[in-house]
Design an enzyme around this catalytic site. Structure first.
Site, PDB file in Angstrom:
ATOM      1  NE  ARG A   8      -1.634   1.757   3.695  1.00 35.55           N
ATOM      2  CZ  ARG A   8      -1.000   2.752   4.002  1.00 35.55           C
ATOM      3  NH1 ARG A   8      -1.423   3.822   3.251  1.00 35.55           N
ATOM      4  NH2 ARG A   8      -0.324   2.965   4.965  1.00 35.55           N
ATOM      5  CB  VAL A   9       2.022   3.956  -1.971  1.00 36.62           C
ATOM      6  CG1 VAL A   9       2.849   3.348  -2.212  1.00 36.62           C
ATOM      7  CG2 VAL A   9       0.971   3.751  -3.351  1.00 36.62           C
ATOM      8  CB  SER A  10      -0.402   7.708   1.699  1.00 39.57           C
ATOM      9  OG  SER A  10       0.176   6.836   2.647  1.00 39.57           O
ATOM     10  CB  THR A  11      -0.731   9.884  -2.817  1.00 37.90           C
ATOM     11  OG1 THR A  11       0.679   9.695  -3.050  1.00 37.90           O
ATOM     12  CG2 THR A  11      -0.992  10.732  -1.287  1.00 37.90           C
ATOM     13  CD  GLN A  14       3.238   7.932  -1.214  1.00 35.76           C
ATOM     14  OE1 GLN A  14       2.214   7.252  -1.085  1.00 35.76           O
ATOM     15  NE2 GLN A  14       4.114   8.480  -0.484  1.00 35.76           N
TER      16      GLN A  14
END
Length: 186
Positions: A8-11, A14
């Protein structure tokens, strides 16, 4: 035992590439790696939901880092309990910990609490910085791009809000907002 991966990445800006590569090197096949590009502050993420549907008792989930699964301690503990209840273990590659065994579950719970406390400290420091900047008359947000005088001039000339919006390339709501802000001087 099947091995799954979760990244997972936040945005959306990314990249997941580093996490995916690490998961594949650790034994997760590409078709068993689930990903999300969204905040870790909730557990209603599409990739995580799909992973929940695929796993079965005896499976192993690989995650590169603890904070990739979730940021909130309560959510992390609930996810660990949920997976443990099914009989699924989670291994965090960079942190060198796993939920396999009682000691592993305890360590994950403690680390999740520490991660949440650090996140809270970051938010507090950010808010302190904002308050200090406001005290120093630093303005936030983008600069206004609307020609206020033109909007007011057109309004005084009897032009309607819809026409003003078209001529100035802004929304009608923006025209109304500007007019209401300056209504005391009109």
């Amino acid at each position: 035992m099947r091995t799954f991966g979760y990244a997972r990445v936040s945005t959306s800006q990314q990249s997941l590439d580093i996490q995916i590569k690490a998961l594949e090197e650790a034994g997760a096949q590409a078709h068993r790696i689930f990903t999300d590009k969204s905040t870790g502050s909730n557990t209603e993420r599409e990739g995580l939901q799909l992973l929940r549907l695929k796993i079965e008792k005896g499976d192993l989930i690989l995650v590169k880092k603890l904070d990739r699964l979730g940021r909130d301690t309560l959510d992390m503990v609930q996810l660990v309990k949920e997976f443990d209840g099914i009989g699924v273990a989670i291994r965090f590659l960079d942190d060198g910990i796993s939920t396999e065994g009682a000691m592993g579950k305890m360590v994950v719970t403690i680390l999740a609490a520490v991660a949440q406390a650090e996140r809270q400290r970051i938010l507090e420091r950010t808010n302190e910085g904002r308050l200090e900047a406001k005290a120093n008359n630093i303005r936030f947000g983008r600069k206004r791009s609307v020609d206020r005088e033109k909007v007011i001039g057109l309004y005084k000339a009897g032009v309607g809000a819809t026409q003003i919006a078209r001529q100035t390339n802004v929304g009608r709501s923006t025209v109304y907002k500007l007019l209401s802000e300056t209504s005391t001087s009109l």
